[in-house]
Each structure stands twice: as C-alpha cells, then as structure tokens.
Design a protein around this motif. Structure first.
Motif, PDB file in Angstrom:
ATOM      1  N   ASN A 240      -4.341  -3.674  -6.674  1.00  0.00           N
ATOM      2  CA  ASN A 240      -4.080  -2.386  -6.041  1.00  0.00           C
ATOM      3  C   ASN A 240      -4.474  -2.419  -4.565  1.00  0.00           C
ATOM      4  OD1 ASN A 240      -4.173   0.340  -5.220  1.00  0.00           O
ATOM      5  ND2 ASN A 240      -4.524   1.009  -7.318  1.00  0.00           N
ATOM      6  N   LYS A 241      -3.489  -2.695  -3.694  1.00  0.00           N
ATOM      7  CA  LYS A 241      -3.812  -2.889  -2.276  1.00  0.00           C
ATOM      8  C   LYS A 241      -4.244  -1.595  -1.582  1.00  0.00           C
ATOM      9  CE  LYS A 241       0.160  -3.746  -2.796  1.00  0.00           C
ATOM     10  NZ  LYS A 241       1.177  -3.547  -3.857  1.00  0.00           N
ATOM     11  N   GLU A 242      -3.667  -0.454  -1.938  1.00  0.00           N
ATOM     12  CA  GLU A 242      -4.050   0.801  -1.283  1.00  0.00           C
ATOM     13  C   GLU A 242      -5.496   1.161  -1.609  1.00  0.00           C
ATOM     14  OE1 GLU A 242      -2.694   5.497  -0.904  1.00  0.00           O
ATOM     15  OE2 GLU A 242      -1.693   4.183  -2.343  1.00  0.00           O
ATOM     16  N   MET A 243      -5.838   1.121  -2.885  1.00  0.00           N
ATOM     17  CA  MET A 243      -7.208   1.431  -3.286  1.00  0.00           C
ATOM     18  C   MET A 243      -8.189   0.448  -2.678  1.00  0.00           C
ATOM     19  SD  MET A 243      -9.866   0.320  -5.366  1.00  0.00           S
ATOM     20  CE  MET A 243      -8.974  -0.896  -6.338  1.00  0.00           C
ATOM     21  N   PHE A 244      -7.840  -0.850  -2.703  1.00  0.00           N
ATOM     22  CA  PHE A 244      -8.789  -1.864  -2.243  1.00  0.00           C
ATOM     23  C   PHE A 244      -8.959  -1.824  -0.736  1.00  0.00           C
ATOM     24  CE2 PHE A 244     -10.464  -6.179  -1.596  1.00  0.00           C
ATOM     25  CZ  PHE A 244     -11.490  -6.144  -2.525  1.00  0.00           C
ATOM     26  N   ALA A 245      -7.896  -1.505  -0.008  1.00  0.00           N
ATOM     27  CA  ALA A 245      -8.025  -1.385   1.447  1.00  0.00           C
ATOM     28  C   ALA A 245      -8.979  -0.254   1.807  1.00  0.00           C
ATOM     29  CB  ALA A 245      -6.653  -1.146   2.077  1.00  0.00           C
ATOM     30  N   HIS A 246      -8.920   0.847   1.064  1.00  0.00           N
ATOM     31  CA  HIS A 246      -9.787   1.996   1.340  1.00  0.00           C
ATOM     32  C   HIS A 246     -11.216   1.792   0.815  1.00  0.00           C
ATOM     33  CE1 HIS A 246      -6.002   4.244   2.092  1.00  0.00           C
ATOM     34  NE2 HIS A 246      -6.770   4.997   2.844  1.00  0.00           N
TER      35      HIS A 246
ATOM     36  N   ASP B  22       2.361  -0.108   3.082  1.00  0.00           N
ATOM     37  CA  ASP B  22       1.999  -1.182   2.153  1.00  0.00           C
ATOM     38  C   ASP B  22       1.521  -2.414   2.920  1.00  0.00           C
ATOM     39  OD1 ASP B  22       2.334  -2.484  -0.722  1.00  0.00           O
ATOM     40  OD2 ASP B  22       3.352  -3.826   0.671  1.00  0.00           O
ATOM     41  N   ALA B  23       2.272  -2.819   3.922  1.00  0.00           N
ATOM     42  CA  ALA B  23       1.883  -3.983   4.726  1.00  0.00           C
ATOM     43  C   ALA B  23       0.600  -3.711   5.506  1.00  0.00           C
ATOM     44  CB  ALA B  23       3.017  -4.357   5.687  1.00  0.00           C
ATOM     45  N   PHE B  24       0.414  -2.473   5.933  1.00  0.00           N
ATOM     46  CA  PHE B  24      -0.807  -2.105   6.657  1.00  0.00           C
ATOM     47  C   PHE B  24      -2.044  -2.310   5.790  1.00  0.00           C
ATOM     48  CE2 PHE B  24      -4.091   1.068   7.433  1.00  0.00           C
ATOM     49  CZ  PHE B  24      -4.384   0.876   8.766  1.00  0.00           C
ATOM     50  N   TYR B  25      -2.008  -1.825   4.543  1.00  0.00           N
ATOM     51  CA  TYR B  25      -3.162  -1.986   3.647  1.00  0.00           C
ATOM     52  C   TYR B  25      -3.468  -3.468   3.425  1.00  0.00           C
ATOM     53  CZ  TYR B  25      -2.296   2.946   2.513  1.00  0.00           C
ATOM     54  OH  TYR B  25      -2.107   4.305   2.588  1.00  0.00           O
ATOM     55  N   LYS B  26      -2.424  -4.258   3.235  1.00  0.00           N
ATOM     56  CA  LYS B  26      -2.623  -5.688   3.035  1.00  0.00           C
ATOM     57  C   LYS B  26      -3.207  -6.349   4.291  1.00  0.00           C
ATOM     58  CE  LYS B  26       1.258  -5.950  -0.218  1.00  0.00           C
ATOM     59  NZ  LYS B  26       2.653  -6.407  -0.414  1.00  0.00           N
ATOM     60  N   THR B  27      -2.794  -5.871   5.448  1.00  0.00           N
ATOM     61  CA  THR B  27      -3.311  -6.415   6.702  1.00  0.00           C
ATOM     62  C   THR B  27      -4.803  -6.169   6.841  1.00  0.00           C
ATOM     63  OG1 THR B  27      -1.152  -6.022   7.740  1.00  0.00           O
ATOM     64  CG2 THR B  27      -3.029  -6.381   9.212  1.00  0.00           C
ATOM     65  N   MET B  28      -5.252  -4.986   6.464  1.00  0.00           N
ATOM     66  CA  MET B  28      -6.682  -4.683   6.542  1.00  0.00           C
ATOM     67  C   MET B  28      -7.490  -5.580   5.599  1.00  0.00           C
ATOM     68  SD  MET B  28      -6.801  -2.480   8.929  1.00  0.00           S
ATOM     69  CE  MET B  28      -5.382  -3.400   9.550  1.00  0.00           C
ATOM     70  N   ILE B  29      -6.948  -5.856   4.426  1.00  0.00           N
ATOM     71  CA  ILE B  29      -7.623  -6.752   3.477  1.00  0.00           C
ATOM     72  C   ILE B  29      -7.692  -8.170   4.055  1.00  0.00           C
ATOM     73  CG2 ILE B  29      -7.486  -7.811   1.183  1.00  0.00           C
ATOM     74  CD1 ILE B  29      -6.098  -5.164   0.264  1.00  0.00           C
ATOM     75  N   LEU B  30      -6.587  -8.642   4.628  1.00  0.00           N
ATOM     76  CA  LEU B  30      -6.570  -9.970   5.237  1.00  0.00           C
ATOM     77  C   LEU B  30      -7.560 -10.064   6.394  1.00  0.00           C
ATOM     78  CD1 LEU B  30      -2.820 -11.088   5.452  1.00  0.00           C
ATOM     79  CD2 LEU B  30      -4.668 -12.158   4.160  1.00  0.00           C
TER      80      LEU B  30
END
Length: 412
Positions: free
Chosen positions: A103-109, A200-208
């Motif tokens: 879950n990229k949205e939850m994990f980014a936040h 979607d790509a934004f959340y993944k970018t923050m995780i990266l």
C-alpha cells in the motif's frame, strides 16, 4: 519442522496472487527458509463469496480473530486506503508479527510511524511491492547503499500513465481514448486521478527517497504534474524530433537538500527509458562506484506484485529484527542554484524568428515548436510573457534528427 504462519489481509488481485504463489512455491520457500510457510488466515469483506481457498485456512471479516490465532508470524497487507490499513498493521506489529505491505499511499504517509513501532516490538517490515511491482528496486538500493553513495534516482513508476502515453503515440489516440482503453483493460480505475495526475508516482517517490537518502523532501516543495495535459499534437511533435514523452519521477540530493519532481518529460533514443513501453516500470539509479544501473519490468499485476511480496516474506523472516532507522546519506558538493542550470527543452508556441542572447536553438519541429537550451528562469520568463504556450524538459543526451545538425547535446 517448525512452520511460518502467514495471514493475508485482502483477497483481491494482490492477495490472491500471494496466496497462489505461497502454494505453488512451497518447496522453494521451505528450501530458502528452512521452514514451511502456511497461510493461516485471510481477511475478506464478504464471507459468502466463493473462493478457491483451502478448508484449513481461517476466512474471516473480523481481524480480531486473526490476532487471536495461537501463532501469527507474518501479516501481509493487500488492501487499499490509509485506513483501516494503518490500524490493522499497527495491531499486527503490537501482536509481535512481521508485516508486509503493498500500500504505497498508506506507507508514504505513515511508513516512519510503522518503523518506529516495529523497532520497539522487534519485528520487521517489508515494503518492496509499494514502489515498482515486480522490480526489486528496494532490495537493490539496500545492497548498493552498503558502500555506494546514491546521487540520483529516476523512475517510470506508474504503469497506467506509461500505457496511456504509449497508446497515444503508437495508435495516434487522444488522451481520453487511451484512458478509456486502460480502464477497459483494468489498468486504470473508474476514477483514474491517482494515476494520471501523478499522485501514485508521488507516493512511490517519497518511499524511494527514504531508502536512497534516508530522508524525503518537503512534500509541498515537490513538483507534481500529471499527463492529462499531454495532447496527440504534442506527442506527434516530439516524435518528429526523435523524442518520447514519459512520466518520470526524479530524486537527487545536493549538499543542502533533496530535490524531487514527478512530471512528464521527454527522452531521446539513447535514454534507458526510451523503450520502456506499455505498463512496464523502470528505475535508473546513479551512484558513485557502480555508476548507472537500470531495472525494468512489470510494475503491476497479480504475480509481479506477488513476487515482490514473497521476496519480502523471505527478507523479514531472515532478518529478524531489521528495522534500523534509514541512514541519511552524504552527497557531493555539486549544487547548482535552482533556475540557473542550463537544460534542454521542447517548447511550443515560440516563433522560430524569436531571438534571445541566452537561448540556443537546437532543433526545429514546426514553425512554433523547437528544442532549445535555456535555464529554467529563462523558460519561466518566456511563459509569463506568453511568448510560449508550454514546454517540457528533455532528460539525458539528445541528438537532433536533422542531418545538418550532427552534434549531440547532453544535459545530465
């Protein structure tokens, strides 16, 4: 022989893929981990719906029943939304279970919050599937960061946007028609905002960013632009110049801060993302020792995502506990004041008769579309003066198609 007991939260595309993969690769998992892996429970919404699940698996819509199991080693989360996902995973951690999320949205936040909780309870978190589906980008970055200093990470992180741009170019479709096809094929949701507007790509970018640099930029400072403004005419113009539109996330670290952007850009034939088509994802990492490496593969789907989850299953079971804080990495002192760096741009709406002492014309596509060299400040000035209607940066090297222009221009 002891057994690893797993619970799966959600039985949609990802959850079912994880369940099937655990069944089909039972021998491989046992060989790697030295223990059998068994799915003990699955959390679902509708208990009446028929599913192909073994009778000895607890099927429930009550998470408390799962928490009450006598043994619960790993909880795999395969649902959407920030809640109730966050609450369920926190409860699993407090129960003493490793967790794995897609879950990229939850994990980014809330990733940092989960890591702090997991560290207190001495369990691990797997999150490979949050970024690029079946591409092992997080595992690769972990390995590189043992010694290498990562400078830049770029990625095509959303397969839906990439599919739409590919269809628009190859089949000369409008954005609306390509989006409709993506929805029919199941690549885009009924409400495609998260994909086509870059969330979607934004959340993944923050995780990266957390993985590569140990920290992330201020979210409000990140330029996020989707692909909905890209027209068939723009794609055709770019093609005449030997360029392709790609929706790319970029992160780099200077000595003082992290820069990040998620937006449509153009790439030439020499760029590693030029041939990344359809729903494929790709990530390019630039570090000081190994140089540049590119990972490419399916970014979504039942089994590509399940592959990332299963790799995380092995990771969390072999690295107990492994929730050290992300290491803040160093960067070379190569900072250029924002706006002063010379870049390549495709600019539309600027007459070829326009002259400016600081702008270099590189290639002409039409009377009002060209590739130029300029700084961001100069481009912004042109847009404000309404002497240009739109512009897009070009990444990497660009070699003009015209035979009388043989020089390759490189903006790295």
């Amino acid at each position: 022989m002891s057994v690893i007991k797993v619970a799966i939260l959600g039985f949609g595309t990802v959850g079912e893929g994880v369940y099937k993969t655990i069944q089909s690769h039972a021998e491989e998992l046992e060989r790697v981990l030295g223990r059998k892996v068994e799915v003990a429970a699955i959390l679902i919404k509708n208990k009446q719906k028929k599913r192909n699940i073994n009778e000895d698996v607890l099927i429930t819509s009550d998470f408390n029943e799962i928490l009450s199991l006598p043994q619960l080693d790993v909880v795999v989360e395969a649902i959407v939304g920030k809640e109730p996902t966050l609450t369920l995973l926190k409860q699993a951690i407090q129960r003493g279970s490793h967790i794995i999320t897609a879950n990229k949205e939850m994990f980014a936040h809330h990733g940092n919050e989960l890591f702090e909780l997991a560290e207190r309870h001495k369990v691990s978190i797997g999150f490979e599937a949050t970024v690029a589906g079946g591409i092992p980008v997080i595992q690769t970055l972990r390995q590189l960061l043992n010694v290498n200093r990562v400078h830049t990470v770029q990625g095509i992180l959303n397969g839906t946007s990439n599919f739409i741009l590919t269809e628009m170019r190859e089949k000369k479709q409008s954005f609306a028609d390509a989006l409709s096809l993506a929805q029919k094929k199941g690549y885009a949701e009924v409400d495609p905002t998260n994909d086509v507007e870059g969330f979607d790509a934004f959340y993944k970018t923050m995780i990266l960013s957390r993985i590569a640099f140990g920290e992330e930029p201020n979210w409000q400072d990140v330029e996020r632009v989707g692909i909905s403004s890209i027209t068939s005419e723009l794609i055709e113009t770019a093609e005449k110049l030997g360029l392709r539109f790609k929706h790319i996330a970029s992160i780099n670290k200077t000595c003082s801060h992290i820069n990040a952007a998620v937006k449509p850009v153009l790439v030439g034939k020499s760029h590693p993302f030029y041939s990344v088509e359809g729903v494929e994802n790709a990530v390019n990492v630039h570090s000081d020792i190994v140089g540049r490496i590119t990972l490419q593969g399916p970014g979504a789907g039942m089994f590509p995502t399940a592959s990332a989850v299963i790799e995380d299953l092995v990771y969390v079971c072999q690295n107990q506990p492994s929730n050290k804080n992300f290491t803040i990495t160093t960067a070379e002192n190569n900072e250029v004041k924002k706006g002063n760096k010379i870049e390549l741009w495709l600019i539309q709406g600027l007459s070829k008769n326009y002259h400016h002492p600081l702008i270099t014309w590189v290639a002409q596509a039409t009377d009002e579309a060209a590739v130029i060299q300029a700084t961001r400040e100069e481009i912004e000035e042109l847009l404000i003066q309404q002497k240009a209607t739109c512009c897009f940066p070009i990444l990497g090297e660009y070699e003009p198609e015209s035979k009388n222009q043989e020089e390759t221009v490189a903006i790295l």
